[in-house]
Design a protein around this motif. Structure first.
Motif, PDB file in Angstrom:
ATOM      1  N   MET A  91      -1.950  12.953  18.534  1.00 23.09           N
ATOM      2  CA  MET A  91      -2.933  13.992  18.220  1.00 23.09           C
ATOM      3  C   MET A  91      -3.288  13.991  16.734  1.00 23.09           C
ATOM      4  SD  MET A  91      -3.813  16.071  20.882  1.00 23.09           S
ATOM      5  CE  MET A  91      -4.428  14.457  21.374  1.00 23.09           C
ATOM      6  N   GLY A  92      -2.461  13.328  15.921  1.00 24.98           N
ATOM      7  CA  GLY A  92      -2.729  13.133  14.498  1.00 24.98           C
ATOM      8  C   GLY A  92      -3.119  14.406  13.775  1.00 24.98           C
ATOM      9  N   ASN A  93      -4.275  14.352  13.092  1.00 21.05           N
ATOM     10  CA  ASN A  93      -4.695  15.511  12.310  1.00 21.05           C
ATOM     11  C   ASN A  93      -5.668  16.412  13.046  1.00 21.05           C
ATOM     12  OD1 ASN A  93      -3.198  14.853  10.052  1.00 21.05           O
ATOM     13  ND2 ASN A  93      -4.728  13.351   9.399  1.00 21.05           N
ATOM     14  N   SER A  94      -5.834  16.186  14.350  1.00 21.17           N
ATOM     15  CA  SER A  94      -6.852  16.950  15.062  1.00 21.17           C
ATOM     16  C   SER A  94      -6.507  18.434  15.025  1.00 21.17           C
ATOM     17  CB  SER A  94      -6.992  16.475  16.502  1.00 21.17           C
ATOM     18  OG  SER A  94      -5.741  16.510  17.127  1.00 21.17           O
ATOM     19  N   LYS A  95      -7.547  19.255  15.156  1.00 24.72           N
ATOM     20  CA  LYS A  95      -7.317  20.701  15.017  1.00 24.72           C
ATOM     21  C   LYS A  95      -6.551  21.249  16.222  1.00 24.72           C
ATOM     22  CE  LYS A  95     -11.353  22.718  17.183  1.00 24.72           C
ATOM     23  NZ  LYS A  95     -12.745  22.479  17.260  1.00 24.72           N
ATOM     24  N   LYS A  96      -5.826  22.329  15.991  1.00 23.30           N
ATOM     25  CA  LYS A  96      -5.056  22.947  17.071  1.00 23.30           C
ATOM     26  C   LYS A  96      -5.828  24.133  17.616  1.00 23.30           C
ATOM     27  CE  LYS A  96      -0.380  21.697  15.711  1.00 23.30           C
ATOM     28  NZ  LYS A  96       0.367  21.320  16.890  1.00 23.30           N
ATOM     29  N   ILE A  97      -5.767  24.323  18.912  1.00 19.90           N
ATOM     30  CA  ILE A  97      -6.509  25.430  19.522  1.00 19.90           C
ATOM     31  C   ILE A  97      -5.577  26.333  20.337  1.00 19.90           C
ATOM     32  CG2 ILE A  97      -8.659  24.106  19.642  1.00 19.90           C
ATOM     33  CD1 ILE A  97      -8.138  23.827  22.720  1.00 19.90           C
ATOM     34  N   ARG A  98      -6.145  27.469  20.800  1.00 24.69           N
ATOM     35  CA  ARG A  98      -5.406  28.346  21.720  1.00 24.69           C
ATOM     36  C   ARG A  98      -6.070  28.234  23.086  1.00 24.69           C
ATOM     37  NH1 ARG A  98      -6.856  33.143  18.055  1.00 24.69           N
ATOM     38  NH2 ARG A  98      -8.554  31.662  17.996  1.00 24.69           N
ATOM     39  N   ILE A  99      -5.257  27.954  24.081  1.00 24.46           N
ATOM     40  CA  ILE A  99      -5.784  27.819  25.438  1.00 24.46           C
ATOM     41  C   ILE A  99      -5.268  28.995  26.269  1.00 24.46           C
ATOM     42  CG2 ILE A  99      -5.909  26.353  27.488  1.00 24.46           C
ATOM     43  CD1 ILE A  99      -5.402  23.944  25.606  1.00 24.46           C
ATOM     44  N   ALA A 100      -6.196  29.813  26.756  1.00 22.19           N
ATOM     45  CA  ALA A 100      -5.836  31.006  27.547  1.00 22.19           C
ATOM     46  C   ALA A 100      -6.071  30.705  29.022  1.00 22.19           C
ATOM     47  CB  ALA A 100      -6.711  32.181  27.109  1.00 22.19           C
ATOM     48  N   ILE A 101      -5.025  30.864  29.831  1.00 20.16           N
ATOM     49  CA  ILE A 101      -5.174  30.624  31.277  1.00 20.16           C
ATOM     50  C   ILE A 101      -4.842  31.907  32.035  1.00 20.16           C
ATOM     51  CG2 ILE A 101      -4.511  29.170  33.225  1.00 20.16           C
ATOM     52  CD1 ILE A 101      -3.706  26.995  31.364  1.00 20.16           C
ATOM     53  N   ASP A 102      -5.856  32.504  32.642  1.00 21.48           N
ATOM     54  CA  ASP A 102      -5.633  33.712  33.429  1.00 21.48           C
ATOM     55  C   ASP A 102      -5.928  33.438  34.898  1.00 21.48           C
ATOM     56  OD1 ASP A 102      -4.946  35.719  31.420  1.00 21.48           O
ATOM     57  OD2 ASP A 102      -6.959  35.322  30.622  1.00 21.48           O
ATOM     58  N   GLY A 103      -5.460  34.345  35.743  1.00 21.13           N
ATOM     59  CA  GLY A 103      -5.773  34.206  37.157  1.00 21.13           C
ATOM     60  C   GLY A 103      -4.766  34.918  38.018  1.00 21.13           C
ATOM     61  N   PHE A 104      -5.020  34.861  39.327  1.00 26.67           N
ATOM     62  CA  PHE A 104      -4.155  35.532  40.288  1.00 26.67           C
ATOM     63  C   PHE A 104      -2.800  34.844  40.337  1.00 26.67           C
ATOM     64  CE2 PHE A 104      -8.504  36.452  41.570  1.00 26.67           C
ATOM     65  CZ  PHE A 104      -8.435  37.831  41.657  1.00 26.67           C
ATOM     66  N   SER A 105      -1.837  35.531  40.983  1.00 31.89           N
ATOM     67  CA  SER A 105      -0.485  34.957  41.038  1.00 31.89           C
ATOM     68  C   SER A 105      -0.465  33.696  41.904  1.00 31.89           C
ATOM     69  CB  SER A 105       0.491  35.986  41.602  1.00 31.89           C
ATOM     70  OG  SER A 105       0.087  36.352  42.894  1.00 31.89           O
ATOM     71  N   SER A 106       0.425  32.794  41.559  1.00 22.20           N
ATOM     72  CA  SER A 106       0.616  31.543  42.310  1.00 22.20           C
ATOM     73  C   SER A 106      -0.653  30.706  42.471  1.00 22.20           C
ATOM     74  CB  SER A 106       1.198  31.819  43.699  1.00 22.20           C
ATOM     75  OG  SER A 106       2.391  32.543  43.581  1.00 22.20           O
ATOM     76  N   THR A 107      -1.455  30.648  41.427  1.00 21.63           N
ATOM     77  CA  THR A 107      -2.627  29.775  41.469  1.00 21.63           C
ATOM     78  C   THR A 107      -2.333  28.452  40.769  1.00 21.63           C
ATOM     79  OG1 THR A 107      -3.403  31.046  39.579  1.00 21.63           O
ATOM     80  CG2 THR A 107      -4.507  31.441  41.662  1.00 21.63           C
ATOM     81  N   GLY A 108      -1.078  28.234  40.409  1.00 21.47           N
ATOM     82  CA  GLY A 108      -0.717  26.999  39.727  1.00 21.47           C
ATOM     83  C   GLY A 108      -0.937  27.079  38.218  1.00 21.47           C
ATOM     84  N   LYS A 109      -1.180  28.298  37.719  1.00 23.59           N
ATOM     85  CA  LYS A 109      -1.418  28.482  36.278  1.00 23.59           C
ATOM     86  C   LYS A 109      -0.302  27.877  35.446  1.00 23.59           C
ATOM     87  CE  LYS A 109      -1.370  32.982  35.955  1.00 23.59           C
ATOM     88  NZ  LYS A 109      -1.115  33.452  37.313  1.00 23.59           N
ATOM     89  N   SER A 110       0.942  28.241  35.822  1.00 27.35           N
ATOM     90  CA  SER A 110       2.047  27.833  34.956  1.00 27.35           C
ATOM     91  C   SER A 110       2.310  26.330  35.043  1.00 27.35           C
ATOM     92  CB  SER A 110       3.313  28.633  35.256  1.00 27.35           C
ATOM     93  OG  SER A 110       3.765  28.339  36.547  1.00 27.35           O
ATOM     94  N   THR A 111       2.075  25.742  36.212  1.00 26.26           N
ATOM     95  CA  THR A 111       2.265  24.289  36.342  1.00 26.26           C
ATOM     96  C   THR A 111       1.291  23.562  35.413  1.00 26.26           C
ATOM     97  OG1 THR A 111       2.802  24.677  38.644  1.00 26.26           O
ATOM     98  CG2 THR A 111       2.340  22.396  38.029  1.00 26.26           C
ATOM     99  N   ILE A 112       0.020  23.969  35.488  1.00 24.24           N
ATOM    100  CA  ILE A 112      -1.012  23.362  34.652  1.00 24.24           C
ATOM    101  C   ILE A 112      -0.719  23.627  33.167  1.00 24.24           C
ATOM    102  CG2 ILE A 112      -3.462  23.532  33.992  1.00 24.24           C
ATOM    103  CD1 ILE A 112      -3.499  22.320  36.645  1.00 24.24           C
ATOM    104  N   ALA A 113      -0.365  24.868  32.862  1.00 21.70           N
ATOM    105  CA  ALA A 113      -0.137  25.244  31.461  1.00 21.70           C
ATOM    106  C   ALA A 113       1.024  24.443  30.861  1.00 21.70           C
ATOM    107  CB  ALA A 113       0.134  26.747  31.362  1.00 21.70           C
ATOM    108  N   LYS A 114       2.099  24.287  31.640  1.00 22.64           N
ATOM    109  CA  LYS A 114       3.264  23.525  31.141  1.00 22.64           C
ATOM    110  C   LYS A 114       2.889  22.071  30.877  1.00 22.64           C
ATOM    111  CE  LYS A 114       6.842  25.905  33.643  1.00 22.64           C
ATOM    112  NZ  LYS A 114       7.263  25.985  35.028  1.00 22.64           N
ATOM    113  N   GLN A 115       2.156  21.462  31.836  1.00 17.01           N
ATOM    114  CA  GLN A 115       1.772  20.052  31.682  1.00 17.01           C
ATOM    115  C   GLN A 115       0.863  19.871  30.475  1.00 17.01           C
ATOM    116  OE1 GLN A 115      -0.208  18.894  35.285  1.00 17.01           O
ATOM    117  NE2 GLN A 115       1.682  18.672  36.448  1.00 17.01           N
ATOM    118  N   LEU A 116      -0.053  20.823  30.337  1.00 21.13           N
ATOM    119  CA  LEU A 116      -1.019  20.750  29.247  1.00 21.13           C
ATOM    120  C   LEU A 116      -0.313  20.855  27.894  1.00 21.13           C
ATOM    121  CD1 LEU A 116      -4.083  20.563  29.276  1.00 21.13           C
ATOM    122  CD2 LEU A 116      -4.200  23.054  29.247  1.00 21.13           C
TER     123      LEU A 116
END
Ligand code: DC
Length: 232
Positions: free
Chosen positions: A1-26
């Protein structure tokens, strides 16, 4: 990722939509921190249960509010699992907070504004230096209103209940599919109709319905979206 800028990624949604799986991988792929805000609401609920402030029939929210200063939450990196697990007053409660007993009560605890205020303040701090993927219900609408990337995840209640059912069976819990489905529908209702920070899609969030999409496919799309924002 070198010097690229850092961002905040917000993931919202209903329960058990796979949010946390995606968020962890990301988070792993981008070398960002991952924050599971649901775990924080669950840990406060576990505390309230341990102190008999709440059960299926009653909730003494005043007692919980009085005790908020005594509740310290911390995430610590777990090398074996590859993500951070949650500690309540120095005790690891990762397993306890995933039980159906906690799932049944957490939506009630999450309606309390004092609880939300405390947790949101802590979450804002965790995102101060950017480089964070945070999932929850109010991340794009309250915690990081100006997040550089906002996602909103949905899936049918049946699909979500089936996912949660398999997870709980795998972890050795003895639960029925019907009880899980009821809980999923109940939490959707409470989470999206409460007065303080209800679950709604932020105006500029990108919506993903993964009822019929594999998590791999979804991850690839989301990762590319993130790279586009980072490299802009
Ligand atoms: O993501 P989860 O299912 O572990 O979340 C548990 C509960 O916590 C959910 O039903 C509502 C609440 N919650 C919340 O109100 N705000 C958040 N940012 C995260 C979770």
């Amino acid at each position: 990722m070198g010097n690229s800028k850092k961002i905040r990624i917000a993931i919202d949604g209903f329960s058990s939509t796979g949010k946390s799986t995606i968020a962890k991988q990301l988070a792993k792929k981008l070398s960002y921190i991952y924050v599971d805000t649901g775990a924080m609401y669950r840990a406060v609920t576990w505390y309230a249960m341990q102190h008999n402030f709440i059960d299926n029939d009653s909730f003494n929210s005043k007692q919980l509010i009085n005790d908020l200063d005594k509740i310290a939450l911390k995430f610590k990196w777990n090398e074996k699992l590859g993500y951070a697990t949650i500690y309540l007053n120095k005790v690891n409660v990762e397993k306890e907070i995933r039980s159906l007993a906690v799932s049944k009560l957490v939506s009630k605890v999450s309606t309390i504004s004092e609880v939300r205020k405390k947790l949101v303040a802590q979450q804002k701090k965790m995102g101060k230096n950017r480089g964070v993927v945070m999932d929850g219900r109010d991340i794009g609408t309250v915690v990081f209103k100006d997040a550089e990337l906002k996602l909103f995840m949905t899936a049918s209640a049946n699909k979500r209940a089936l996912r949660r059912y398999k997870e709980l069976l795998d972890s050795g819990d003895d639960v029925s599919y019907d009880a899980i489905l009821k809980n999923v529908e109940y939490r959707d209702y409470i989470d999206s109709t409460r007065d303080d920070s209800p679950l709604i899609k932020a105006e500029n969030a990108i919506e993903f319905d993964n009822s019929n999409m594999s998590l791999e496919e979804q991850f690839d799309r989301i990762y590319n979206l993130a790279l586009n924002v980072i490299n802009k």
